[in-house]
Design a protein around this motif. Structure first.
Motif, PDB file in Angstrom:
ATOM      1  N   ALA A   1       2.384   1.167   7.157  1.00 17.62           N
ATOM      2  CA  ALA A   1       2.218  -0.375   6.091  1.00 17.62           C
ATOM      3  C   ALA A   1       3.326  -1.482   6.041  1.00 17.62           C
ATOM      4  O   ALA A   1       2.423  -2.144   6.141  1.00 17.62           O
ATOM      5  CB  ALA A   1       2.240   0.304   3.945  1.00 17.62           C
TER       6      ALA A   1
ATOM      7  N   ASP B   1      -5.118   5.953   1.892  1.00 14.88           N
ATOM      8  CA  ASP B   1      -4.181   5.306   0.918  1.00 14.88           C
ATOM      9  C   ASP B   1      -4.286   6.326  -0.611  1.00 14.88           C
ATOM     10  O   ASP B   1      -5.490   6.771  -0.597  1.00 14.88           O
ATOM     11  CB  ASP B   1      -5.203   3.479   0.282  1.00 14.88           C
ATOM     12  CG  ASP B   1      -5.316   2.745   1.055  1.00 14.88           C
ATOM     13  OD1 ASP B   1      -3.935   2.112   0.769  1.00 14.88           O
ATOM     14  OD2 ASP B   1      -5.522   2.304   2.228  1.00 14.88           O
TER      15      ASP B   1
ATOM     16  N   ASP C   1      -7.570  -1.850   6.721  1.00 21.76           N
ATOM     17  CA  ASP C   1      -6.830  -2.670   5.203  1.00 21.76           C
ATOM     18  C   ASP C   1      -7.149  -2.072   4.446  1.00 21.76           C
ATOM     19  O   ASP C   1      -6.044  -1.894   3.396  1.00 21.76           O
ATOM     20  CB  ASP C   1      -8.159  -4.085   4.839  1.00 21.76           C
ATOM     21  CG  ASP C   1      -7.285  -4.967   6.361  1.00 21.76           C
ATOM     22  OD1 ASP C   1      -6.513  -5.870   6.030  1.00 21.76           O
ATOM     23  OD2 ASP C   1      -8.659  -5.776   6.874  1.00 21.76           O
ATOM     24  N   MET C   2      -8.027  -0.525   4.206  1.00 16.13           N
ATOM     25  CA  MET C   2      -8.187  -0.081   3.230  1.00 16.13           C
ATOM     26  C   MET C   2      -9.224   1.296   4.136  1.00 16.13           C
ATOM     27  O   MET C   2      -9.654   0.941   4.514  1.00 16.13           O
ATOM     28  CB  MET C   2      -8.730  -0.141   1.890  1.00 16.13           C
ATOM     29  CG  MET C   2      -8.355   0.675   0.686  1.00 16.13           C
ATOM     30  SD  MET C   2      -8.751   0.245  -0.796  1.00 16.13           S
ATOM     31  CE  MET C   2     -10.833  -0.493  -0.933  1.00 16.13           C
TER      32      MET C   2
ATOM     33  N   ARG D   1       0.689  -1.213   0.329  1.00 19.45           N
ATOM     34  CA  ARG D   1      -0.062   0.250   0.264  1.00 19.45           C
ATOM     35  C   ARG D   1       0.697   1.039   0.168  1.00 19.45           C
ATOM     36  O   ARG D   1       2.052   1.290   1.010  1.00 19.45           O
ATOM     37  CB  ARG D   1      -0.573  -0.159   0.995  1.00 19.45           C
ATOM     38  CG  ARG D   1      -2.005  -1.084   1.649  1.00 19.45           C
ATOM     39  CD  ARG D   1      -2.606  -1.316   2.819  1.00 19.45           C
ATOM     40  NE  ARG D   1      -3.306  -0.256   2.920  1.00 19.45           N
ATOM     41  CZ  ARG D   1      -3.803   0.369   4.392  1.00 19.45           C
ATOM     42  NH1 ARG D   1      -3.671  -0.628   5.255  1.00 19.45           N
ATOM     43  NH2 ARG D   1      -4.515   1.683   4.381  1.00 19.45           N
ATOM     44  N   LYS D   2       0.880   2.578  -0.755  1.00 21.85           N
ATOM     45  CA  LYS D   2       1.089   3.634  -0.254  1.00 21.85           C
ATOM     46  C   LYS D   2       0.421   4.299   0.474  1.00 21.85           C
ATOM     47  O   LYS D   2      -0.907   4.593  -0.035  1.00 21.85           O
ATOM     48  CB  LYS D   2       1.062   4.169  -2.056  1.00 21.85           C
ATOM     49  CG  LYS D   2       1.777   3.345  -2.844  1.00 21.85           C
ATOM     50  CD  LYS D   2       1.978   3.839  -4.609  1.00 21.85           C
ATOM     51  CE  LYS D   2       2.423   5.446  -4.434  1.00 21.85           C
ATOM     52  NZ  LYS D   2       1.772   6.257  -5.531  1.00 21.85           N
ATOM     53  N   LEU D   3       0.365   5.193   1.208  1.00 20.94           N
ATOM     54  CA  LEU D   3      -0.206   5.711   2.470  1.00 20.94           C
ATOM     55  C   LEU D   3       0.686   6.939   2.452  1.00 20.94           C
ATOM     56  O   LEU D   3       1.273   7.006   2.856  1.00 20.94           O
ATOM     57  CB  LEU D   3       0.238   5.163   3.521  1.00 20.94           C
ATOM     58  CG  LEU D   3      -0.754   3.291   3.607  1.00 20.94           C
ATOM     59  CD1 LEU D   3      -0.586   3.014   4.961  1.00 20.94           C
ATOM     60  CD2 LEU D   3      -2.672   3.137   3.663  1.00 20.94           C
TER      61      LEU D   3
ATOM     62  N   ARG E   1      -8.658  -3.732  -5.345  1.00 19.69           N
ATOM     63  CA  ARG E   1      -7.838  -4.343  -4.062  1.00 19.69           C
ATOM     64  C   ARG E   1      -9.266  -4.978  -3.261  1.00 19.69           C
ATOM     65  O   ARG E   1      -9.453  -6.032  -2.841  1.00 19.69           O
ATOM     66  CB  ARG E   1      -8.009  -3.021  -3.209  1.00 19.69           C
ATOM     67  CG  ARG E   1      -7.199  -3.161  -2.247  1.00 19.69           C
ATOM     68  CD  ARG E   1      -6.441  -2.212  -1.096  1.00 19.69           C
ATOM     69  NE  ARG E   1      -5.622  -1.762  -1.949  1.00 19.69           N
ATOM     70  CZ  ARG E   1      -4.718  -0.854  -1.218  1.00 19.69           C
ATOM     71  NH1 ARG E   1      -5.400  -0.172  -0.147  1.00 19.69           N
ATOM     72  NH2 ARG E   1      -3.890  -0.377  -1.915  1.00 19.69           N
TER      73      ARG E   1
END
Length: 515
Positions: free
Chosen positions: A355, A13, A65-66, A2-4, A23
């Motif tokens: 992440a 996200d 998770d997202m 993930r890119k957070l 996703r």
């Protein structure tokens, strides 16, 4: 991975709607196979502000998770922090789009919450728009707190076996309810959707598309519900603006120290070593200064890989770092990251660390930060990540911590006939049942019980429910439960649900045993 981007301690996200839906497909495939529940949060400024004074909600969002950007303030904030989210991914847009996808892919949806009749009407409308959509169930339980909600709700959902559960309780109740029951639901995706069902049926109208694009939807909503929203918007804008300004200034000025933008080069570490020949993995500085792997003798009894960051880690150079950290976690779910020579971490770099930690914990491991300089420690505290990570003094301390699991300790006798049980660091679904079993067994022989919370950094709703059950059991045996050594975050969590008026709280064990 993930890119957070971290905004006031909440990871967001960096993705588009299509990427979010892809996703979701992966979550459903994984959940159907393993029974794991994936929690999705659609985060707006109100979520972020609530998390500032609600430690439980903050931890839930940090471990989701997202987490998508539901509000334009988050998109604008990302641009100022250098992360630049592509745009909003709102619950109001995601639910209809996900229903369309579900109809084509054969996913079933359970509708939970909203006002009387709203969920039923929303399900009917989505079925009319998407022929073939499978509705696994609809349930609108009467209002109740998270701790008082009927267990029959969970039983009904488990019996229906949906692929997607839409929970419309409003924030933070919906996020806490999902987190509390996620281990037993076995629903691949659970999404807190707030008032989305009201929008689908027309109880609340959405703003015109041009207002949505320009970030003016809040004005349209305020015009519809001024009495309910005016106070909330003023509160949110004030708090969000103030605390975001502090984060932006710290990131802009490098935490108050002179920051020299040194490029961080991460060398490819060797493959994880076999257990008999552990090595220390280093990843620090430029090519000339990167040390070759040294024998384990250099770090006594060290078996956990270590990555060392030198200089500035930010959005421009974190990709290599993330790649190498991922390689290490594939062979070993534990990782130590030394920040002794790090000079600065931006919001994207902090997101990368979050992440990595979530990835490691999902695999049964963890990521420890060690040798953290004071300026970086202050930034972690400012953005409320100082309890999300375990920050240790040295690699050796982290290695020692690895040998100590998050288990509940056995009861120990104290003075005055009291017996003491030390609560685990994370008092959540992973430990609550064990804690309850141990306390109940202890009460059979010793009805005077103390739970020492000195090591607890996260108290979840299921942990509070456990304490209530133990307290009732102690009173039923003419005994007493006393809670000691609560941190400020734990106390705040208890006070949010007014449990300080029910449970007996004491500052320390000595006071509890002598009172």
């Amino acid at each position: 991975m993930r890119k957070l981007l971290i905004v006031l301690g909440v990871p967001i996200d960096n993705l588009t709607m299509e990427e979010a839906l892809e996703r979701c497909d992966k979550f459903i495939a994984h959940g159907r196979t393993t029974g794991r529940t994936h929690q999705i949060a659609t985060v707006n400024a109100d979520f972020v502000v609530n998390s500032l004074h609600d430690p439980e909600l903050r931890r839930i969002l940090q471990e989701a998770d997202m987490a998508t950007a539901d509000g334009m303030p988050l998109v604008w904030a990302s641009r100022l922090l250098g992360g630049s989210l592509p745009g909003r991914v709102t619950g109001a847009d995601m639910v209809p789009t996900l229903a369309h996808r579900a109809a084509h892919k054969g996913y079933s949806i359970f509708f939970l919450g909203a006002g009387p009749g709203i969920a039923d009407r929303a399900a009917d409308i989505l079925q009319q728009r998407n022929p073939g959509l499978k509705v696994a169930g609809v349930l609108s339980p009467p209002p109740a707190s998270v701790l008082e909600m009927d267990q029959g709700i969970v039983d009904a959902i488990k019996a229906a076996r949906p692929d997607i559960l839409l929970v419309a309780f409003g924030n933070p109740k919906q996020e806490k309810w999902i987190r509390m029951h996620a281990p037993t639901l076995q629903v691949p995706i659970c999404i807190g959707i707030g008032g989305t069902l009201d929008m689908i049926v027309g109880v609340t109208r959405r703003a015109p598309a041009w207002m949505q694009r320009t970030g003016l939807e809040w004005i349209y909503r305020l015009a519809q519900e001024p009495q309910r929203l005016l106070k909330r918007y003023l509160h949110d804008f004030g708090y969000f603006g103030y605390f975001f300004a502090r984060q932006w200034w710290a990131m802009r000025s490098g935490g108050g120290i002179n920051m020299i933008p040194v490029t961080t080069t991460i060398e490819t570490p060797p493959p994880p070593p076999p257990p008999a020949e552990p090595i220390l993995v280093t990843a620090d500085g430029d090519e000339a200064s990167v040390a070759t792997p040294v024998p384990v003798a250099a770090v006594a009894t060290q078996t956990t890989p270590i990555m060392r960051i030198r200089g500035r880690l930010d959005v421009s150079n974190q990709a290599t770092f993330v790649q190498q950290a991922n390689q290490l976690l594939q062979g070993n779910p534990y990782l130590i990251i030394s920040l002794a020579e790090a000079e600065f971490l931006d919001s994207s770099a902090l997101g990368a660390l979050v992440a990595l930690a979530n990835q490691a914990r999902a695999g049964g491991g963890d990521v420890w930060l060690v040798e953290v300089p004071r300026p970086i420690r202050e930034i972690l505290t400012l953005v409320n990540l100082h309890h999300f990570f375990e920050i240790m003094a040295s690699p050796a301390a982290a290695e020692d911590r690895r040998l100590k699991t998050n288990e509940v300790s056995d009861a120990k006798p104290g003075t005055g006939g009291w017996h003491i049980i030390r609560s685990p660091r994370l008092f959540d679904a992973s430990t609550a049942s064990t804690m309850l079993e141990l306390c109940m067994e202890q009460l059979k022989h010793h009805p005077k019980l103390i739970v020492d919370m000195s090591e607890v950094v996260f108290l979840a709703s299921i942990g509070m429910s456990t304490l209530i059950k133990v307290d009732r059991a102690a009173r039923g045996r003419e005994g007493e439960l006393r809670i000691t050594n609560c941190s400020s975050d734990v106390l705040r969590t208890l006070k949010l649900v007014k449990l300080e008026t029910i449970l007996n709280l004491y500052p320390d064990i000595a006071t509890a045993t002598s009172a």
